[in-house]
Design a protein around this motif. Structure first.
Motif, mmCIF file in Angstrom:
data_model
loop_
_atom_site.group_PDB
_atom_site.id
_atom_site.type_symbol
_atom_site.label_atom_id
_atom_site.label_comp_id
_atom_site.label_asym_id
_atom_site.label_seq_id
_atom_site.Cartn_x
_atom_site.Cartn_y
_atom_site.Cartn_z
ATOM 1 N N VAL A 46 0.853 -1.185 0.000
ATOM 2 C CA VAL A 46 0.000 0.000 0.000
ATOM 3 C C VAL A 46 0.892 1.239 0.000
ATOM 4 O O VAL A 46 1.572 1.534 0.990
ATOM 5 N N LEU A 47 0.902 1.961 -1.111
ATOM 6 C CA LEU A 47 1.721 3.162 -1.266
ATOM 7 C C LEU A 47 0.823 4.374 -1.050
ATOM 8 O O LEU A 47 -0.056 4.663 -1.870
ATOM 9 N N GLN A 48 1.038 5.057 0.061
ATOM 10 C CA GLN A 48 0.154 6.157 0.420
ATOM 11 C C GLN A 48 0.557 7.440 -0.305
ATOM 12 O O GLN A 48 1.718 7.850 -0.284
ATOM 13 N N LEU A 49 -0.445 8.059 -0.928
ATOM 14 C CA LEU A 49 -0.238 9.301 -1.657
ATOM 15 C C LEU A 49 -0.631 10.494 -0.803
ATOM 16 O O LEU A 49 -1.604 10.425 -0.034
ATOM 17 N N SER A 50 0.073 11.587 -0.958
ATOM 18 C CA SER A 50 -0.287 12.846 -0.311
ATOM 19 C C SER A 50 -1.323 13.570 -1.176
ATOM 20 O O SER A 50 -1.520 13.238 -2.354
ATOM 21 N N PHE A 51 -1.966 14.583 -0.592
ATOM 22 C CA PHE A 51 -2.898 15.391 -1.383
ATOM 23 C C PHE A 51 -2.168 16.071 -2.537
ATOM 24 O O PHE A 51 -2.731 16.243 -3.624
ATOM 25 N N GLU A 52 -0.923 16.454 -2.316
ATOM 26 C CA GLU A 52 -0.142 17.096 -3.378
ATOM 27 C C GLU A 52 0.083 16.125 -4.543
ATOM 28 O O GLU A 52 -0.015 16.503 -5.718
ATOM 29 N N GLN A 53 0.358 14.864 -4.221
ATOM 30 C CA GLN A 53 0.543 13.867 -5.280
ATOM 31 C C GLN A 53 -0.765 13.586 -6.013
ATOM 32 O O GLN A 53 -0.774 13.392 -7.233
ATOM 33 N N VAL A 54 -1.862 13.584 -5.282
ATOM 34 C CA VAL A 54 -3.162 13.405 -5.927
ATOM 35 C C VAL A 54 -3.425 14.553 -6.895
ATOM 36 O O VAL A 54 -3.916 14.349 -8.017
ATOM 37 N N ALA A 55 -3.084 15.776 -6.491
ATOM 38 C CA ALA A 55 -3.260 16.933 -7.372
ATOM 39 C C ALA A 55 -2.412 16.815 -8.634
ATOM 40 O O ALA A 55 -2.750 17.390 -9.678
ATOM 41 N N ASP A 56 -1.326 16.055 -8.547
ATOM 42 C CA ASP A 56 -0.473 15.804 -9.713
ATOM 43 C C ASP A 56 -0.879 14.529 -10.450
ATOM 44 O O ASP A 56 -0.138 14.051 -11.316
ATOM 45 N N PHE A 57 -2.051 13.980 -10.108
ATOM 46 C CA PHE A 57 -2.640 12.811 -10.773
ATOM 47 C C PHE A 57 -1.863 11.514 -10.535
ATOM 48 O O PHE A 57 -1.950 10.580 -11.349
ATOM 49 N N ALA A 58 -1.146 11.416 -9.411
ATOM 50 C CA ALA A 58 -0.420 10.180 -9.120
ATOM 51 C C ALA A 58 -1.356 9.017 -8.809
ATOM 52 O O ALA A 58 -0.942 7.857 -8.873
ATOM 53 N N GLY A 59 -2.598 9.297 -8.462
ATOM 54 C CA GLY A 59 -3.566 8.219 -8.240
ATOM 55 C C GLY A 59 -4.235 7.757 -9.518
ATOM 56 O O GLY A 59 -4.829 6.686 -9.559
ATOM 57 N N ASN A 60 -4.155 8.560 -10.576
ATOM 58 C CA ASN A 60 -4.871 8.291 -11.816
ATOM 59 C C ASN A 60 -3.990 7.492 -12.769
ATOM 60 O O ASN A 60 -3.563 7.965 -13.821
ATOM 61 N N THR A 61 -3.726 6.248 -12.364
ATOM 62 C CA THR A 61 -2.816 5.374 -13.105
ATOM 63 C C THR A 61 -3.535 4.085 -13.475
ATOM 64 O O THR A 61 -4.555 3.729 -12.875
ATOM 65 N N ILE A 62 -2.963 3.363 -14.445
ATOM 66 C CA ILE A 62 -3.501 2.054 -14.789
ATOM 67 C C ILE A 62 -2.353 1.126 -15.151
ATOM 68 O O ILE A 62 -1.463 1.489 -15.918
ATOM 69 N N GLU A 63 -2.391 -0.076 -14.573
ATOM 70 C CA GLU A 63 -1.400 -1.083 -14.899
ATOM 71 C C GLU A 63 -1.896 -1.889 -16.102
ATOM 72 O O GLU A 63 -3.050 -2.313 -16.145
ATOM 73 N N LEU A 64 -1.002 -2.075 -17.063
ATOM 74 C CA LEU A 64 -1.307 -2.820 -18.281
ATOM 75 C C LEU A 64 -0.241 -3.889 -18.484
ATOM 76 O O LEU A 64 0.828 -3.839 -17.864
ATOM 77 N N THR A 65 -0.523 -4.840 -19.351
ATOM 78 C CA THR A 65 0.456 -5.870 -19.681
ATOM 79 C C THR A 65 0.911 -5.683 -21.119
ATOM 80 O O THR A 65 0.096 -5.728 -22.046
ATOM 81 N N GLY A 66 2.197 -5.443 -21.280
ATOM 82 C CA GLY A 66 2.774 -5.283 -22.600
ATOM 83 C C GLY A 66 3.562 -6.516 -23.000
ATOM 84 O O GLY A 66 3.537 -7.548 -22.328
ATOM 85 N N SER A 67 4.291 -6.403 -24.085
ATOM 86 C CA SER A 67 5.048 -7.541 -24.600
ATOM 87 C C SER A 67 6.198 -7.934 -23.683
ATOM 88 O O SER A 67 6.644 -9.082 -23.685
ATOM 89 N N GLY A 68 6.676 -6.987 -22.870
ATOM 90 C CA GLY A 68 7.785 -7.284 -21.965
ATOM 91 C C GLY A 68 7.372 -7.420 -20.513
ATOM 92 O O GLY A 68 8.229 -7.447 -19.619
ATOM 93 N N GLY A 69 6.076 -7.500 -20.259
ATOM 94 C CA GLY A 69 5.588 -7.606 -18.880
ATOM 95 C C GLY A 69 4.700 -6.426 -18.527
ATOM 96 O O GLY A 69 4.228 -5.700 -19.406
ATOM 97 N N ARG A 70 4.473 -6.241 -17.248
ATOM 98 C CA ARG A 70 3.562 -5.192 -16.807
ATOM 99 C C ARG A 70 4.204 -3.805 -16.898
ATOM 100 O O ARG A 70 5.404 -3.637 -16.658
ATOM 101 N N VAL A 71 3.354 -2.820 -17.241
ATOM 102 C CA VAL A 71 3.774 -1.419 -17.230
ATOM 103 C C VAL A 71 2.734 -0.628 -16.433
ATOM 104 O O VAL A 71 1.551 -0.987 -16.416
ATOM 105 N N LEU A 72 3.181 0.420 -15.768
ATOM 106 C CA LEU A 72 2.255 1.332 -15.099
ATOM 107 C C LEU A 72 2.184 2.598 -15.933
ATOM 108 O O LEU A 72 3.135 3.376 -15.992
ATOM 109 N N ALA A 73 1.039 2.780 -16.601
ATOM 110 C CA ALA A 73 0.832 3.972 -17.413
ATOM 111 C C ALA A 73 0.347 5.100 -16.520
ATOM 112 O O ALA A 73 -0.631 4.953 -15.777
#
Length: 311
Positions: A234-261
């Motif tokens: 569990v990686l806790q985000l600050s309000f400042e990080q939320v304002a920078d969209f650090a919570g608005n991420t999606i993990e995907l699977t590419g040809s070389g493994g998982r990526v966090l977009a």
């Protein structure tokens, strides 16, 4: 634990905007929106910049080995937020699609049959459940913006708001087999968080979350316990990080493994410790989208994951 990529799809749907602008119908409750300075909100320059950012992001995802289904929105209708398709539909293992009721009237025009038909022809789709008719009753549930879904633990995390009606949430969870986990929120401005996916992103081995945004202490502890109980870091985000969209991420699977977009802005806000934990199981994929982020959403909002079996 091995989630077998159930949380990180290999394919996505994205919509290329041709008339992008900041949506005036969502300004009242989206604190992440930013009106442009020095030029009209609907200027051709802003639309062109957003389109260039979109194309570069889609190209980076393809280069990482993610299958990207791109649809164009040429702007015949007033759809300023069409670049954020994750709000009007979602796909699910077992061949199911949900279509959602949207709060802003001009966002309802984003729903399009060609997207659903492409999914039906390319993937095994057994059922499409359409909740959009509930807009006539002023009931709304804005897809995987309002809900952050833990596909492995079968949990739907939801920040309480008029964009996440509890009646529809209960119907969705019953039909699709999720347990609802709703909670009240409050941002630094004293307003509720408008979409859950700006404060929380769940990946296979970790979760990015701003627990401080959950305003009820008991519920905050319950959410923290459920997240930790999934076995993820569990990686806790600050309000400042939320304002920078650090919570608005999606993990995907590419040809070389998982990526966090995530956006370049979000990636820059991560701490060294957060980066190290993420990189134990995924490669960071920062996408520069500063113009698109003015509309109040980031990379997660731009991407509708395809959790369906190919034909």
């Amino acid at each position: 634990m091995n989630y077998r990529n159930v949380q990180a799809p290999t394919a996505v749907v994205m919509v290329r905007p041709h008339r992008f602008r900041v949506n005036p119908q969502t300004l009242t409750d989206n604190a992440f929106q930013a009106l442009p300075t020095g030029e009209p909100a609907a200027s051709d320059a802003i639309a062109a910049a957003a389109r260039a950012e979109f194309d570069a992001a889609a190209e980076q995802l393809c280069a990482a080995g993610v299958t990207v289904h791109v649809f164009d929105d040429f702007g015949q209708l007033d759809t300023p937020d069409s670049v954020f398709p994750n709000n009007w539909f979602s796909t699910h293992h077992g061949g199911r699609i949900a279509i959602y009721p949207m709060y802003a009237p001009n966002r309802r025009r984003e729903r399009r049959s060609d997207v659903i038909e492409l999914l039906k022809s390319t993937y095994r789709v057994q059922e499409v459940i359409d909740y959009s008719g509930l807009e006539y009753d002023n009931l709304f549930l804005e897809g995987t913006g309002a809900m952050v879904l833990d596909h492995a633990e079968r949990l739907a995390y939801v920040a309480n708001s008029h964009r996440a009606d509890p009646v529809i949430l209960e119907r969705f969870c019953t039909a699709f087999g999720y347990e609802p986990m709703a909670f009240p929120t409050m941002g630094p401005d004293g307003r509720p968080v408008y979409h859950t996916n700006v404060m929380m992103g769940i990946a296979s081995e970790y979760v990015l979350v701003c627990l401080d945004a959950i305003s009820d202490p008991q519920r905050r502890n319950e959410v923290a316990a459920r997240l930790a109980g999934s076995g993820r870091a569990v990686l806790q985000l600050s309000f400042e990080q939320v304002a920078d969209f650090a919570g608005n991420t999606i993990e995907l699977t590419g040809s070389g493994g998982r990526v966090l977009a995530l956006s370049s802005r979000a990636a820059a806000s991560l701490t060294d410790a957060q980066r190290a934990t993420i990189e134990e199981s995924a490669t960071l994929l920062p996408l520069p989208i500063p113009t698109i982020e003015r509309a109040g959403g980031s990379v997660r909002c731009m991407i509708a994951g395809v959790h369906l079996t190919p034909r």
